[in-house]
Design an enzyme around this catalytic site. Structure first.
Site, PDB file in Angstrom:
ATOM      1  N   ASP A   1      42.602  33.701  37.188  1.00  0.00           N
ATOM      2  CA  ASP A   1      41.727  33.901  37.493  1.00  0.00           C
ATOM      3  C   ASP A   1      40.767  34.125  36.957  1.00  0.00           C
ATOM      4  O   ASP A   1      40.497  34.989  35.446  1.00  0.00           O
ATOM      5  CB  ASP A   1      42.047  35.988  37.288  1.00  0.00           C
ATOM      6  CG  ASP A   1      40.501  36.352  38.465  1.00  0.00           C
ATOM      7  OD1 ASP A   1      39.506  35.620  38.681  1.00  0.00           O
ATOM      8  OD2 ASP A   1      41.658  37.727  38.542  1.00  0.00           O
TER       9      ASP A   1
ATOM     10  N   ARG B   1      37.410  54.189  36.463  1.00  0.00           N
ATOM     11  CA  ARG B   1      38.320  53.068  36.959  1.00  0.00           C
ATOM     12  C   ARG B   1      39.617  53.557  35.617  1.00  0.00           C
ATOM     13  O   ARG B   1      39.293  54.244  34.835  1.00  0.00           O
ATOM     14  CB  ARG B   1      37.711  51.999  35.727  1.00  0.00           C
ATOM     15  CG  ARG B   1      37.368  50.503  36.632  1.00  0.00           C
ATOM     16  CD  ARG B   1      38.030  50.216  37.291  1.00  0.00           C
ATOM     17  NE  ARG B   1      37.411  49.111  38.100  1.00  0.00           N
ATOM     18  CZ  ARG B   1      37.996  49.065  39.455  1.00  0.00           C
ATOM     19  NH1 ARG B   1      38.133  49.382  39.977  1.00  0.00           N
ATOM     20  NH2 ARG B   1      37.517  47.642  39.889  1.00  0.00           N
TER      21      ARG B   1
ATOM     22  N   PHE C   1      39.436  53.417  45.972  1.00  0.00           N
ATOM     23  CA  PHE C   1      37.755  54.457  44.714  1.00  0.00           C
ATOM     24  C   PHE C   1      36.515  53.241  45.725  1.00  0.00           C
ATOM     25  O   PHE C   1      35.644  53.605  45.472  1.00  0.00           O
ATOM     26  CB  PHE C   1      38.298  52.880  43.951  1.00  0.00           C
ATOM     27  CG  PHE C   1      38.194  51.788  43.367  1.00  0.00           C
ATOM     28  CD1 PHE C   1      39.283  50.964  43.844  1.00  0.00           C
ATOM     29  CD2 PHE C   1      36.875  50.871  43.334  1.00  0.00           C
ATOM     30  CE1 PHE C   1      39.604  49.358  43.754  1.00  0.00           C
ATOM     31  CE2 PHE C   1      37.145  49.104  43.600  1.00  0.00           C
ATOM     32  CZ  PHE C   1      38.305  48.672  43.901  1.00  0.00           C
TER      33      PHE C   1
ATOM     34  N   PHE D   1      44.667  43.452  38.697  1.00  0.00           N
ATOM     35  CA  PHE D   1      43.362  43.907  39.066  1.00  0.00           C
ATOM     36  C   PHE D   1      43.805  43.976  40.740  1.00  0.00           C
ATOM     37  O   PHE D   1      44.457  43.716  40.997  1.00  0.00           O
ATOM     38  CB  PHE D   1      42.148  42.136  39.178  1.00  0.00           C
ATOM     39  CG  PHE D   1      40.676  42.483  39.554  1.00  0.00           C
ATOM     40  CD1 PHE D   1      39.501  43.501  38.776  1.00  0.00           C
ATOM     41  CD2 PHE D   1      40.301  41.994  40.299  1.00  0.00           C
ATOM     42  CE1 PHE D   1      39.209  43.859  38.979  1.00  0.00           C
ATOM     43  CE2 PHE D   1      38.973  42.301  41.399  1.00  0.00           C
ATOM     44  CZ  PHE D   1      38.377  43.855  40.316  1.00  0.00           C
ATOM     45  N   THR D   2      41.930  44.877  41.063  1.00  0.00           N
ATOM     46  CA  THR D   2      42.694  45.645  42.905  1.00  0.00           C
ATOM     47  C   THR D   2      42.741  44.920  43.897  1.00  0.00           C
ATOM     48  O   THR D   2      44.114  44.787  44.231  1.00  0.00           O
ATOM     49  CB  THR D   2      41.180  46.221  42.823  1.00  0.00           C
ATOM     50  OG1 THR D   2      40.369  45.770  42.665  1.00  0.00           O
ATOM     51  CG2 THR D   2      40.834  47.265  42.122  1.00  0.00           C
TER      52      THR D   2
ATOM     53  N   LYS E   1      30.655  36.907  39.209  1.00  0.00           N
ATOM     54  CA  LYS E   1      30.199  37.309  38.110  1.00  0.00           C
ATOM     55  C   LYS E   1      29.557  36.352  37.028  1.00  0.00           C
ATOM     56  O   LYS E   1      29.061  36.311  37.437  1.00  0.00           O
ATOM     57  CB  LYS E   1      32.175  37.701  37.704  1.00  0.00           C
ATOM     58  CG  LYS E   1      32.448  37.861  38.974  1.00  0.00           C
ATOM     59  CD  LYS E   1      31.886  39.950  39.349  1.00  0.00           C
ATOM     60  CE  LYS E   1      33.460  40.182  40.270  1.00  0.00           C
ATOM     61  NZ  LYS E   1      34.373  39.953  40.355  1.00  0.00           N
TER      62      LYS E   1
ATOM     63  N   TYR F   1      27.677  21.630  58.515  1.00  0.00           N
ATOM     64  CA  TYR F   1      29.178  22.419  59.305  1.00  0.00           C
ATOM     65  C   TYR F   1      29.949  21.600  57.957  1.00  0.00           C
ATOM     66  O   TYR F   1      31.045  22.135  57.707  1.00  0.00           O
ATOM     67  CB  TYR F   1      29.149  22.598  60.523  1.00  0.00           C
ATOM     68  CG  TYR F   1      30.907  23.391  61.038  1.00  0.00           C
ATOM     69  CD1 TYR F   1      30.397  25.091  61.089  1.00  0.00           C
ATOM     70  CD2 TYR F   1      31.288  23.146  60.353  1.00  0.00           C
ATOM     71  CE1 TYR F   1      31.321  25.483  61.128  1.00  0.00           C
ATOM     72  CE2 TYR F   1      32.359  23.477  60.877  1.00  0.00           C
ATOM     73  CZ  TYR F   1      32.632  25.314  61.290  1.00  0.00           C
ATOM     74  OH  TYR F   1      33.525  25.743  61.858  1.00  0.00           O
TER      75      TYR F   1
END
Ligand SMILES: *Cc1c(COP(=O)(O)O)cnc(C)c1O
Length: 463
Positions: A220, A387, A454, A129-130, A263, A77
């Protein structure tokens, strides 16, 4: 017109050790499945998909070294050995001092937004970005787009459409005051602009300007290696540097970062935030316990942190990233040669079909990109993503729909998953749909969820 990067061959620096069979469907099957899914490719079952280009998020194939790393999971943990390996990897390859793991990128966005943004403040960024924008808004901030105008023109061939327009940033600072801008949000690469890179030169200029005003830069860094590769290929004076070195230079120009490791970093789940400021680290470490888990796991299993450490190292290898972007450009060039309208220049993680030009007889209210994604699935079982107007959502204040300039369908390539023959099938299918485009009718929305519509919106064919 074909678009070529310097390396002629992009052949993969790996071979295949294990395969995953996929189901084959008929056109009649697919017509039924897409209707059941409300014409939203997010609501299809993956077993009904042949080639899945919905996203490059969490869909990468891990290497044998990463799978072996899973066996080294220290599922404690607190203070897991894997956390310290991850911390080492982030320091070594990205250079940030402190790291706090999260379950994925948006977990980091949530916490960093809460720490850095006070209600009423403005967050300029190189396009939204969303999830990033949503967390900025939930923290009481307002996103301001400062990306160069070229990014909004799908035919403009400017190679660094991820660049910031410094005049737009300067104007915002003059208008609202530097004290009302906690940070500039810089994405590498810019997903919503078509996977377009920002140049080192532009990032340096943003750094100079923000330094003058005491404004931070939050990075980001979801696709930082892909961005670094484009800098190596296209930016003057950068061609002899390794991708790993350019990645470091990018990170060194920023103060903190959020990462979706699903990603670039080649794992199926995970993320983190990183920063150089100890006070911000202290706050992040404290808040992460509320939302994600203790600061040495933040919602990740020990084994997943270990696979991520290996993935980070693999992701910045020149041979890997050349094959990755090379495959994307292979598909893109096939489509360009067939005259398919694409967003150009070609980006790094996917090909964006220009739905406005593909289906010029549909108005934006008839959801051309949503329609095209559904048609592509029906044609061949290839799954893509909208998009456009659905992704753009509604204005928070007025409740009115946002009308983005770009209406596109994203064919996103998972890393190390599909072959060149798969790319040929995808190209054939897009060309098929293009040849019968005149007969394609639009959609109407019959269900719209409140957040990030979306993902779950449902549609029906227009009468
Ligand atoms: C995917 C993504 C995120 C969010 O990360 P998740 O891991 O999906 O939560 C943030 N920014 C960009 C540019 C992304 O592509």
């Amino acid at each position: 017109m074909k678009q070529t990067l310097k390396p002629k061959s992009w052949a993969e620096p790996y071979k295949i050790k294990m395969v995953e069979p996929v189901f084959m469907t008929t056109k009649a099957d697919r017509q039924r499945y897409i209707a059941e899914a409300g014409y939203n490719t997010f609501l299809l079952r993956s077993r009904d998909v042949y080639i899945d280009l919905l996203t490059d998020s969490g869909t990468s194939a891990m290497s044998d070294r990463q799978w072996a790393a899973l066996m080294l999971g220290d599922e404690a943990y607190a203070g897991s050995e894997n956390f310290y390996h991850l911390e080492d990897a982030v320091r070594r390859y990205y250079g940030y001092k402190y790291i706090v793991p999260t379950h994925q990128g948006r977990g980091a966005e949530n916490i960093l937004s809460q720490i850095l943004i006070s209600p009423g403040q403005y967050i300029p960024g190189n396009m939204y970005f969303t999830t990033t924008r949503l967390h900025q808004e939930l923290a009481g901030g307002q996103f301001v787009d400062i990306i160069v105008d070229e990014a909004h023109d799908p035919d403009n061939l400017f190679p660094f459409k991820g660049n910031c327009d410094l005049e737009k940033l300067q104007t915002l600072i003059a208008k609202v005051g530097a004290e009302n801008i906690p940070y500039v949000s810089i994405a590498t690469t810019v997903n919503m602009a078509g996977g377009q890179p920002i140049s080192l030169e532009n990032l340096r200029a943003v750094r100079e300007l923000t330094n003058k005003h005491g404004i931070k830069i939050v990075h980001d860094m979801t696709r930082v290696a892909e961005n670094a590769f484009m800098i190596q290929q296209l930016e003057e004076g950068q061609g002899t540097k390794s991708v790993a070195r350019i990645v470091r230079e990018i990170c060194d120009l920023t103060d903190a970062a959020t990462m979706s490791s699903k990603k670039d970093a080649l794992v199926n789940i995970g993320g983190f935030m990183a920063m150089n400021d100890e006070q911000v680290y202290d706050q992040a470490r404290n808040l992460v316990v509320v939302y994600e888990g203790l600061h040495t796991y933040g919602g990740m299993a020990g084994r997943d942190m270990e696979a991520l450490s290996v993935g980070i190292a693999e992701s910045v290898e020149d041979t890997h990233i050349r094959a990755r972007v090379g495959q994307v450009h292979y598909l893109g060039n096939k489509l360009l040669e067939a005259g398919i309208p694409l967003i150009r220049p070609l980006g790094t993680h996917g090909i964006f079909l220009n739905a406005t030009k593909f289906l010029p007889h549909l108005s934006q209210d008839e959801f051309p990109a949503q329609t095209l994604a559904a048609e592509l699935y029906i044609d061949s079982g290839v799954r893509a993503m909208e998009r456009g107007i659905v992704s753009a959502g509604r204005d928070k204040k007025t409740g009115k729909r946002n009308y983005p300039k770009l209406e596109s369908v994203r064919l996103t390539l998972p890393r190390r998953v599909y072959t060149q023959a798969h790319m040929d099938i995808v190209a054939e299918s897009v060309i098929n749909v293009y040849e019968r485009r005149a007969g394609i009718k639009g959609l109407e929305m019959i269900y719209e969820p409140e957040f990030l519509p979306f993902f779950q919106a449902r549609f029906a064919p227009r009468a």
